[in-house]
Write an enzyme that holds these catalytic residues in place. Sequence first.
Site, short mmCIF file in Angstrom:
data_model
loop_
_atom_site.label_atom_id
_atom_site.label_comp_id
_atom_site.label_asym_id
_atom_site.label_seq_id
_atom_site.Cartn_x
_atom_site.Cartn_y
_atom_site.Cartn_z
N GLU A 98 0.58 -0.63 -6.66
CA GLU A 98 1.01 -0.66 -8.07
C GLU A 98 0.17 -1.64 -8.87
O GLU A 98 -0.15 -1.38 -10.04
CB GLU A 98 2.50 -1.00 -8.14
CG GLU A 98 3.36 0.14 -7.59
CD GLU A 98 4.75 -0.27 -7.15
OE1 GLU A 98 5.48 0.61 -6.66
OE2 GLU A 98 5.10 -1.46 -7.27
N GLU A 168 -0.41 1.16 3.07
CA GLU A 168 0.45 1.95 2.18
C GLU A 168 -0.18 3.31 1.92
O GLU A 168 -1.19 3.38 1.23
CB GLU A 168 0.56 1.29 0.81
CG GLU A 168 0.99 -0.14 0.72
CD GLU A 168 1.00 -0.54 -0.75
OE1 GLU A 168 2.09 -0.63 -1.31
OE2 GLU A 168 -0.08 -0.73 -1.35
#
Length: 251
Positions: A98, A168
């Site tokens: 993010e 991730e």
Amino acid sequence: MRKNIVAGNWKMNTTLPEGLALAKGLNEVLKGKTVNCDVIIGTPFTHLASIVAVIDTAKIGVAAENVANKEKGAFTGEVSAAMVASTGATYAILGHSERRAYYGETDAILKEKVLLTLANNLTPIFCIGEVLEEREAEKHFDVVKSQLENALFGLSAEDFSKIVLAYEPVWAIGTGKTATPEQAQEIHAFIRKTIAGKYGESIANNTSILYGGSANAGNAKELFSKPDVDGGLIGGASLSVENFLPIIEAF
């Protein structure tokens, strides 16, 4: 031997009273309980000092979700690694997808953050991983290798050995999709092999590599059973003790 770790990443969730209640609740259920992993909670900057003060930090580690890439100075709104360390937190989550996607964090910026984090005796939890287009184009190995090389492989062997990695699959964050345990194992093994190529087998075998893509109570046990998956960086499921505890107990 490398550590098994379950780390919660609260992201931009919880007010300070809510965060304190969550941390105290987790602290209470872990009291007197033997768990087979290190437990860490990543909280907003505003919560760090208050949470450190109310939990047993021998039982639960506390992480910032980011640090600035500058030491100090005229950088309004930024929070330095030294500031984070002064709260009693001992970890910092760096390079989360993010942060890369929404705030333009590049490998060069992250390299600066890693150095400042280490200089302030914080343990970086460094995130790497590919987006859906890269996975579908079968570029996921190239992407994670590049992220490692550009941000971390300039470190000395001694400094690299202080890093915790979190893989991730960006396509599996908050989407409900999860890499299969076999997919997770395949890329974790590749990451470890890449580290071994740079720093040798000993450091590679002692580096904890966490899985960070929609892990939950239902799939954690199978994911963590894979030989190169050393735990999880947990998002939404870390926001309640009820959902987080079974993941901790999956080891």
